[in-house]
Design a protein around this motif. Structure first.
Motif, short mmCIF file in Angstrom:
data_model
loop_
_atom_site.label_atom_id
_atom_site.label_comp_id
_atom_site.label_asym_id
_atom_site.label_seq_id
_atom_site.Cartn_x
_atom_site.Cartn_y
_atom_site.Cartn_z
N UNK A 97 2.59 -1.00 -1.60
CA UNK A 97 3.60 -1.85 -2.24
C UNK A 97 4.15 -1.19 -3.51
N UNK A 98 5.47 -0.99 -3.53
CA UNK A 98 6.17 -0.58 -4.75
C UNK A 98 6.89 -1.83 -5.25
N UNK A 99 6.26 -2.52 -6.17
CA UNK A 99 6.65 -3.91 -6.47
C UNK A 99 8.09 -4.03 -6.96
N UNK A 100 8.55 -3.10 -7.79
CA UNK A 100 9.90 -3.23 -8.34
C UNK A 100 10.97 -2.74 -7.38
N UNK A 101 10.56 -2.30 -6.19
CA UNK A 101 11.54 -1.79 -5.24
C UNK A 101 11.49 -2.52 -3.90
N UNK A 102 10.31 -2.87 -3.45
CA UNK A 102 10.17 -3.50 -2.13
C UNK A 102 10.65 -4.96 -2.18
N UNK A 103 11.43 -5.38 -1.21
CA UNK A 103 11.91 -6.77 -1.19
C UNK A 103 10.76 -7.74 -0.91
N UNK A 104 10.93 -8.96 -1.35
CA UNK A 104 9.94 -10.01 -1.12
C UNK A 104 10.26 -10.69 0.21
N UNK A 116 -0.94 -2.74 -4.29
CA UNK A 116 0.06 -2.10 -5.14
C UNK A 116 -0.12 -0.58 -5.16
N UNK A 117 0.99 0.14 -5.36
CA UNK A 117 0.93 1.60 -5.31
C UNK A 117 0.33 2.22 -6.56
N UNK A 118 -0.07 1.43 -7.55
CA UNK A 118 -0.80 1.97 -8.69
C UNK A 118 -2.30 2.05 -8.40
N UNK A 119 -2.67 1.77 -7.18
CA UNK A 119 -4.07 1.87 -6.76
C UNK A 119 -4.21 2.89 -5.64
N UNK A 120 -5.31 3.60 -5.64
CA UNK A 120 -5.68 4.48 -4.54
C UNK A 120 -6.66 3.72 -3.65
N UNK A 121 -6.42 3.78 -2.36
CA UNK A 121 -7.20 3.00 -1.40
C UNK A 121 -8.03 3.95 -0.53
N UNK A 122 -9.32 3.60 -0.34
CA UNK A 122 -10.20 4.33 0.56
C UNK A 122 -10.67 3.37 1.65
N UNK A 123 -10.21 3.58 2.89
CA UNK A 123 -10.58 2.74 4.02
C UNK A 123 -11.65 3.45 4.84
N UNK A 124 -12.78 2.83 5.09
CA UNK A 124 -13.86 3.51 5.82
C UNK A 124 -13.46 3.83 7.25
N UNK A 125 -13.76 5.05 7.69
CA UNK A 125 -13.51 5.43 9.08
C UNK A 125 -14.51 4.74 10.00
#
Length: 444
Positions: free
Chosen positions: A315-322, A392-401
Motif C-alpha cells: 500500500x502506497x497510502x498517498x497514491x493508491x485509491x481507496x 503499508x509500504x513503509x514496512x518490510x514484510x517477511x512471509x514464511x515459505x
C-alpha cells in the motif's frame, strides 16, 4: 541568510592573514588554531541558514570525519609529496588542508607557496568559500613554518595571490572537461554535495533524480588517469543502498578500491552516515571483487530468504485509491516495539494484494545501533489474525515459505540476536533498510 553572508568571515580571515604574514603571532596564535580547526564550519552554521546550506550542499569536512580523512591519506601508499591535489567541491578548504599536510615545506613561506601554488587545485561555486579556502591554506603554510622555526614575513602581494588554482567554478563541469582530455593523474579529494539532482545525460547507472554525491564520484572516476588516486567522504547509502548497485559496479570497473571504511554520522549537526573511500584508477585488466562491506557483514550460507518471501508492503497510502473491500490496514504507527500483535484496528479500502497472517513485519526506517520503541534495530513484529491485511509500504514484510507461526517465531528470535544487530550496522548505515539487505540477513 544566503551564502553571500559568509563573505564577512572571509574578510575576517584576510585580516588574520595580514597579522600573521607580518609576524604578529603573539596576539593571534589561538585565532589561527581556531581558523584551521572547525571555526570555518561553525561560522557557516552561524551565518548561513540551514535551508541555504542544504540547498547548496554546503557541509564542511571538520571534526571527527576530517581526522578520519587525514588518517586515510596517511595510510595511502601514494607518493603524495610529488603530486597535484584537486578538490572540485572545495568549500572552506578542509580537504585541501589535509592534503597539503603531507607536502614538504620550502626554506621560507614564500618558497613553499612558489611550489604549492602549482600543486593545489580547487573549485567551488561560491566566491566566499573560495576566499576562505585560500586564506586558510595560507594560514596552514605560515603555521607549519612557525612550528619548525622557519617562519618569515610574507608580503601582502604574495599571500593575496596565493593558490590561484583554487577558484570559483563548477567542479562537475571541470571534471567532465578533464575526462575528455588526458585525465587527471594526481589526487582527487572529494566531499561532494549530498543532495539530489537529475542524472547526467548518458548516465548508465541511474535515471531521474539521483544522488549528487554519486554523480560527482562517477565523474571523478572518469576524469582520473591511470594511477590517479581518489580519496572521498560519501553518504553511506551509496555503499549499502540497493539503488546504487550499478554505481558500485561502475566504480569497481574503473577503480581498484584500496579501502572502504564506514565512519558513522558526518558530524553532530548533520544526520547523515558516511563512509571513507580510497581508490586508484585502473590501468587496465579485469576488475576484481570489491569489498564494499566488512567481512563480518558478508553474505552467509543461509539467510532469511531461504525461509521467507521478503518484500515491501503493497500500500502506497498517498497514491493508491481507496477502492475495493474495507480491510485491516497495518502501518508503522500501530506497531509495538517488539513481540506480537493482532489485527490492526485501522481499516482502509484497498483493491491490491493483501497478506494473510501469520507474517512478520519490520520498520523500513531505522537508525544504526537502535530501533523504535525500545526494540533492537531490525526487530520484527509477528502479525496474527484470521483476516487478510493491507500493509503499508513503509514496512518490510517477511512471509514464511513453510512452518507458519512457528517459523515466524524463529525469525523474531533471529532478528533480536546480537549477531543480526551487528551485521545490520556493518552492512547498512543509511536510514532505510532495503529488501535486499533483509533477504541477506544471516539465519544461523
Amino acid at each position: 541568510m544566503s551564502i553571500a553572508a559568509y563573505d564577512a568571515y572571509a574578510r575576517q580571515l584576510e585580516t588574520l592573514v595580514t597579522d600573521v604574514a607580518a609576524g604578529r603571532w603573539s596576539r593571534v596564535a589561538d585565532d589561527v588554531t581556531h581558523a584551521l580547526n572547525g571555526q570555518a564550519s561553525a561560522e557557516l552554521r552561524r551565518m548561513v541558514s540551514r535551508a541555504d546550506r542544504r540547498a547548496s550542499g554546503s557541509f564542511f569536512t571538520t571534526g571527527g570525519v576530517r581526522q578520519s580523512y587525514e588518517q586515510l591519506l596517511t595510510r595511502s601508499t601514494a607518493s603524495v609529496r610529488s603530486r597535484v591535489i584537486w578538490d572540485p567541491t572545495c568549500g572552506g578548504g578542509d580537504l585541501l588542508i589535509a592534503g597539503t599536510a603531507q607536502f614538504l615545506l620550502g626554506a621560507t613561506p614564500a618558497e613553499t607557496l612558489t611550489v604549492w601554488n602549482r600543486r593545489v587545485r580547487g573549485h567551488d561555486l561560491h566566491n566566499p568559500f573560495v576566499t576562505v579556502a585560500r586564506m586558510r591554506l595560507v594560514l596552514a603554510v605560515l603555521e607549519r613554518h612557525r612550528a619548525v622555526g622557519s617562519d618569515a614575513p610574507l608580503t601582502e602581494q604574495r599571500w593575496r595571490n596565493a593558490f590561484p588554482q583554487v577558484q570559483v567554478g563548477d567542479g562537475l563541469n571541470a571534471l567532465r572537461q578533464v575526462s575528455n582530455s588526458r585525465g587527471f593523474g594526481g589526487q582527487l579529494l572529494l566531499n561532494p554535495p549530498y543532495g539530489m539532482d537529475a542524472a547526467l545525460p548518458g548516465c548508465t547507472w541511474s535515471t531521474g533524480k539521483t544522488s549528487l554525491a554519486a554523480t560527482f564520484t562517477a565523474q571523478a572516476s572518469a576524469a582520473m588517469a591511470p594511477g590517479g588516486k581518489l580519496f572521498a567522504v560519501l553518504p553511506d547509502v551509496l555503499r549499502s543502498g540497493s539503488r546504487y548497485r550499478a554505481w558500485r559496479g561502475q566504480l569497481t570497473e574503473r577503480l581498484v578500491l584500496e579501502e572502504i571504511r564506514p565512519h558513522g554520522l558526518f558530524d553532530d549537526h548533520t544526520d547523515v552516515d558516511v563512509f571513507l573511500l580510497s581508490a586508484v584508477r585502473r590501468a587496465g585488466g579485469h576488475p576484481g571483487a570489491a569489498a564494499w562491506w566488512p567481512p563480518s557483514a558478508a553474505t552467509t550460507n543461509r539467510s532469511i530468504a531461504d525461509h521467507f518471501r521478503v518484500g515491501v508492503g503493497p500500500v502506497v497510502d498517498n497514491r493508491d485509491p481507496h477502492d475495493g473491500p474495507e480491510v485491516p490496514y497495518l502501518t508503522a504507527r500501530e506497531l509495538p516495539g517488539q513481540g506480537k500483535m493482532d489485527l490492526p484496528l485501522r481499516r482502509r479500502r484497498f483493491d491490491g494484494r493483501l497478506l494473510n497472517p501469520p507474517f512478520v513485519v519490520m520498520r523500513r526506517t531505522s537508525r544504526p545501533g537502535q530501533g523504535a520503541k525500545g526494540g533492537a534495530r531490525g526487530t520484527g513484529i509477528l502479525i496474527q489474525g484470521d483476516q487478510p491485511v493491507a500493509v503499508d509500504n513503509h514496512l518490510i514484510v517477511a512471509e514464511p515459505l513453510t512452518g507458519g507461526a512457528a517459523r515466524c517465531q524463529e525469525l523474531l528470535e533471529v532478528l533480536d540476536g546480537p549477531k543480526v544487530v551487528h551485521w545490520l550496522d556493518e552492512r547498512i548505515r543509511c536510514r532505510h533498510l532495503t529488501v535486499t539487505v533483509v533477504r541477506s540477513l544471516p539465519w544461523d
